[in-house]
Write a protein that holds these residues in place. Structure first.
Motif, PDB file in Angstrom:
ATOM      1  N   PHE A  54      40.306  14.913  55.551  1.00 40.91           N
ATOM      2  CA  PHE A  54      41.740  15.177  55.595  1.00 40.91           C
ATOM      3  C   PHE A  54      42.171  15.687  56.966  1.00 40.91           C
ATOM      4  CE2 PHE A  54      45.326  18.129  55.146  1.00 40.91           C
ATOM      5  CZ  PHE A  54      46.275  17.258  54.633  1.00 40.91           C
ATOM      6  N   PHE A  55      41.496  16.710  57.478  1.00 42.59           N
ATOM      7  CA  PHE A  55      41.956  17.342  58.712  1.00 42.59           C
ATOM      8  C   PHE A  55      41.641  16.525  59.961  1.00 42.59           C
ATOM      9  CE2 PHE A  55      41.902  21.125  55.964  1.00 42.59           C
ATOM     10  CZ  PHE A  55      43.159  21.618  56.240  1.00 42.59           C
ATOM     11  N   ARG A  56      40.610  15.699  59.932  1.00 37.16           N
ATOM     12  CA  ARG A  56      40.247  14.940  61.121  1.00 37.16           C
ATOM     13  C   ARG A  56      40.710  13.491  61.100  1.00 37.16           C
ATOM     14  NH1 ARG A  56      34.008  16.926  62.477  1.00 37.16           N
ATOM     15  NH2 ARG A  56      34.469  19.182  62.539  1.00 37.16           N
ATOM     16  N   VAL A  57      41.023  12.984  59.911  1.00 38.68           N
ATOM     17  CA  VAL A  57      41.424  11.577  59.806  1.00 38.68           C
ATOM     18  C   VAL A  57      42.842  11.434  59.265  1.00 38.68           C
ATOM     19  CG1 VAL A  57      40.861   9.344  58.773  1.00 38.68           C
ATOM     20  CG2 VAL A  57      39.022  10.889  59.485  1.00 38.68           C
ATOM     21  N   ILE A  58      43.110  12.044  58.127  1.00 37.89           N
ATOM     22  CA  ILE A  58      44.392  11.842  57.451  1.00 37.89           C
ATOM     23  C   ILE A  58      45.510  12.641  58.115  1.00 37.89           C
ATOM     24  CG2 ILE A  58      45.602  11.944  55.259  1.00 37.89           C
ATOM     25  CD1 ILE A  58      43.314   9.922  55.406  1.00 37.89           C
ATOM     26  N   PHE A  59      45.262  13.913  58.385  1.00 40.16           N
ATOM     27  CA  PHE A  59      46.319  14.779  58.921  1.00 40.16           C
ATOM     28  C   PHE A  59      46.883  14.267  60.251  1.00 40.16           C
ATOM     29  CE2 PHE A  59      47.971  18.671  60.945  1.00 40.16           C
ATOM     30  CZ  PHE A  59      48.862  19.077  59.957  1.00 40.16           C
ATOM     31  N   PRO A  60      46.062  13.800  61.196  1.00 42.70           N
ATOM     32  CA  PRO A  60      46.657  13.245  62.427  1.00 42.70           C
ATOM     33  C   PRO A  60      47.531  12.023  62.178  1.00 42.70           C
ATOM     34  CG  PRO A  60      44.350  13.780  62.782  1.00 42.70           C
ATOM     35  CD  PRO A  60      44.596  13.902  61.306  1.00 42.70           C
ATOM     36  N   VAL A  61      47.198  11.231  61.177  1.00 44.35           N
ATOM     37  CA  VAL A  61      48.015  10.051  60.864  1.00 44.35           C
ATOM     38  C   VAL A  61      49.377  10.464  60.322  1.00 44.35           C
ATOM     39  CG1 VAL A  61      48.116   7.942  59.465  1.00 44.35           C
ATOM     40  CG2 VAL A  61      45.941   8.696  60.442  1.00 44.35           C
ATOM     41  N   LEU A  62      49.455  11.644  59.739  1.00 44.84           N
ATOM     42  CA  LEU A  62      50.705  12.138  59.159  1.00 44.84           C
ATOM     43  C   LEU A  62      51.592  12.828  60.189  1.00 44.84           C
ATOM     44  CD1 LEU A  62      49.344  13.666  55.824  1.00 44.84           C
ATOM     45  CD2 LEU A  62      50.484  11.469  56.133  1.00 44.84           C
ATOM     46  N   ALA A  63      51.387  12.551  61.465  1.00 44.45           N
ATOM     47  CA  ALA A  63      52.166  13.217  62.520  1.00 44.45           C
ATOM     48  C   ALA A  63      53.676  13.070  62.323  1.00 44.45           C
ATOM     49  CB  ALA A  63      51.751  12.683  63.890  1.00 44.45           C
ATOM     50  N   PRO A  64      54.212  11.871  61.989  1.00 39.17           N
ATOM     51  CA  PRO A  64      55.674  11.785  61.750  1.00 39.17           C
ATOM     52  C   PRO A  64      56.138  12.672  60.596  1.00 39.17           C
ATOM     53  CG  PRO A  64      54.732   9.607  62.060  1.00 39.17           C
ATOM     54  CD  PRO A  64      53.577  10.546  61.921  1.00 39.17           C
ATOM     55  N   ILE A  65      55.337  12.739  59.526  1.00 38.07           N
ATOM     56  CA  ILE A  65      55.692  13.599  58.394  1.00 38.07           C
ATOM     57  C   ILE A  65      55.628  15.064  58.803  1.00 38.07           C
ATOM     58  CG2 ILE A  65      55.131  14.231  56.029  1.00 38.07           C
ATOM     59  CD1 ILE A  65      56.205  11.439  56.294  1.00 38.07           C
ATOM     60  N   ASN A  66      54.644  15.415  59.620  1.00 38.68           N
ATOM     61  CA  ASN A  66      54.521  16.802  60.072  1.00 38.68           C
ATOM     62  C   ASN A  66      55.751  17.246  60.863  1.00 38.68           C
ATOM     63  OD1 ASN A  66      51.942  16.974  58.939  1.00 38.68           O
ATOM     64  ND2 ASN A  66      50.956  16.263  60.813  1.00 38.68           N
ATOM     65  N   VAL A  67      56.278  16.338  61.699  1.00 37.69           N
ATOM     66  CA  VAL A  67      57.479  16.665  62.475  1.00 37.69           C
ATOM     67  C   VAL A  67      58.661  16.892  61.541  1.00 37.69           C
ATOM     68  CG1 VAL A  67      59.109  15.815  64.196  1.00 37.69           C
ATOM     69  CG2 VAL A  67      56.661  15.442  64.506  1.00 37.69           C
ATOM     70  N   VAL A  68      58.824  16.007  60.556  1.00 38.55           N
ATOM     71  CA  VAL A  68      59.928  16.149  59.597  1.00 38.55           C
ATOM     72  C   VAL A  68      59.790  17.458  58.822  1.00 38.55           C
ATOM     73  CG1 VAL A  68      60.984  15.168  57.532  1.00 38.55           C
ATOM     74  CG2 VAL A  68      60.276  13.668  59.392  1.00 38.55           C
ATOM     75  N   VAL A  69      58.584  17.768  58.370  1.00 38.80           N
ATOM     76  CA  VAL A  69      58.353  19.005  57.616  1.00 38.80           C
ATOM     77  C   VAL A  69      58.661  20.220  58.469  1.00 38.80           C
ATOM     78  CG1 VAL A  69      56.556  20.428  56.578  1.00 38.80           C
ATOM     79  CG2 VAL A  69      56.704  18.006  56.015  1.00 38.80           C
ATOM     80  N   LEU A  70      58.259  20.195  59.732  1.00 40.41           N
ATOM     81  CA  LEU A  70      58.522  21.320  60.623  1.00 40.41           C
ATOM     82  C   LEU A  70      60.024  21.542  60.793  1.00 40.41           C
ATOM     83  CD1 LEU A  70      57.617  23.483  62.650  1.00 40.41           C
ATOM     84  CD2 LEU A  70      57.553  21.687  64.405  1.00 40.41           C
ATOM     85  N   VAL A  71      60.752  20.470  61.052  1.00 39.03           N
ATOM     86  CA  VAL A  71      62.199  20.580  61.255  1.00 39.03           C
ATOM     87  C   VAL A  71      62.886  21.055  59.974  1.00 39.03           C
ATOM     88  CG1 VAL A  71      64.297  19.291  61.781  1.00 39.03           C
ATOM     89  CG2 VAL A  71      62.212  18.859  63.087  1.00 39.03           C
ATOM     90  N   VAL A  72      62.506  20.478  58.832  1.00 39.55           N
ATOM     91  CA  VAL A  72      63.106  20.864  57.553  1.00 39.55           C
ATOM     92  C   VAL A  72      62.834  22.337  57.251  1.00 39.55           C
ATOM     93  CG1 VAL A  72      62.931  20.552  55.058  1.00 39.55           C
ATOM     94  CG2 VAL A  72      63.126  18.562  56.551  1.00 39.55           C
ATOM     95  N   THR A  73      61.615  22.789  57.526  1.00 35.24           N
ATOM     96  CA  THR A  73      61.253  24.172  57.243  1.00 35.24           C
ATOM     97  C   THR A  73      62.042  25.142  58.111  1.00 35.24           C
ATOM     98  OG1 THR A  73      59.020  23.482  56.602  1.00 35.24           O
ATOM     99  CG2 THR A  73      59.349  25.805  57.139  1.00 35.24           C
TER     100      THR A  73
END
Length: 322
Positions: A233-252
């Motif tokens: 998750f942290f080395r493969v999946i989480f980096p792929v979720l970079a666009p979602i991470n940006v959205v989550v950060l802004v929403v939060t």
């Protein structure tokens, strides 16, 4: 002998105008209405109040009288806000605490629930519906539910549960029961629990949507290489979720800054629940009607909120090299 027939092009009108249009007059009117009406509403309801607040923040207007009563005082409101208004810095501190709790606790918990529900466990649809239900509730309703049904000293679920488990009636006895909302310092933590209850479901849905769109090939490759679930998750999946991470950060960040309804419903944002949004409302709509002073606070909140929005637009609209 066959006479040659020259084609007759229906372009007489096109020759007069110099170009051919696929839209007739009615289509152009409909298109203008579809674009113009939303643009007018957006400008009238968003940009006009925003620009008006910025202008009024440099005045001492109290909302009484016409334009001729407005007196510009420069940065006076901002100086008073920083130096002579005691609730301002506690409100800023509470907003920061709100942001830290959302980023450090609620968001990771929502991500964890999304990862668990992405495992195709039995009844995942039911769990998703149950966990997402608080999101459809407004913060005002959340404040009512937790303030009256959960945190009430005598009739609230928490105190009655503690009294039942411990067998001690002090948890619901007036004078000894914990007043979760009335105790300064404790009420902020109680409200953050209620707000996080709603925020967790929101983040869960965002991450769950992102996880569903991730290709299984990287996961299979990581499993072949011997990576466990956490490493995958942290080395493969989480980096792929970079666009979602940006959205989550802004929403939060925006959710933590615009928090208003829940604290205002509980105790009007007083006694340890002061937030910037509450102070703005109190000064603009209160008895003093300090429109200029309240507008200055609104501009400060606007500037703080603009940061994550600019970051989101930069990450979204930037041109990536091919």
């Amino acid at each position: 002998m066959i006479a040659s027939v020259r084609p007759r092009w229906p372009a007489a009108r096109g020759r007069r105008s110099g170009r051919f249009s696929l839209l007739n007059r009615r289509d152009k009117l409909v298109l203008a209405a579809m674009v113009g009406v939303p643009a007018f509403v957006h400008i009238f309801l968003i940009w006009v109040p925003t620009i008006g607040s910025i202008i009024l923040s440099f005045t001492n207007w109290n909302g009484v009288g016409g334009v001729d009563k407005i007196k510009f005082i420069g940065l006076g409101n901002y100086q008073n806000l920083a130096n002579n208004y005691p609730p301002f810095w506690p409100a800023v501190q509470h907003n920061v605490i709100w942001l830290v709790v959302f980023l450090g606790i609620a968001t990771p918990l929502g991500m964890l629930l999304a990862v668990l529900l992405d495992q195709s466990i039995r009844g995942s649809r039911i769990y998703q519906s149950v966990l997402y239900t608080p999101v459809v509730l407004s913060l005002a309703i959340v404040g009512f539910i937790w303030g009256n049904l959960m945190y009430s000293p005598g009739q609230g679920f928490i105190n009655n549960f503690l009294a039942t488990v411990s067998g001690d009636p002090k948890w619901v006895t007036p004078g000894t029961a914990i007043d979760w909302i009335g105790t300064r310092g404790l009420n902020l933590a109680a409200v953050l629990v209620a707000a996080s209850w709603r925020h967790v479901g929101y983040i869960m849905v965002l991450y769950l949507a992102g996880l569903k769109s991730v290709d299984n090939t990287p996961r299979e490759a990581a499993a072949i290489d011997g990576a466990n679930g956490r490493q995958t998750f942290f080395r493969v999946i989480f980096p792929v979720l970079a666009p979602i991470n940006v959205v989550v950060l802004v929403v939060t960040v925006i959710e933590s800054l615009r928090a208003f309804d829940i604290v205002y419903v509980i105790n009007k944002g007083l006694n340890g629940l002061e937030l910037l949004s509450v102070l703005i409302t109190t000064n603009l709509l209160g008895e003093a009607s300090l429109v200029g002073f309240g507008s200055a606070m609104a501009v400060v909140l606007l500037l703080i909120s603009t940061g994550p929005i600019i970051y989101y637009l930069y990450r979204t609209l930037r041109v990536r090299p091919e």
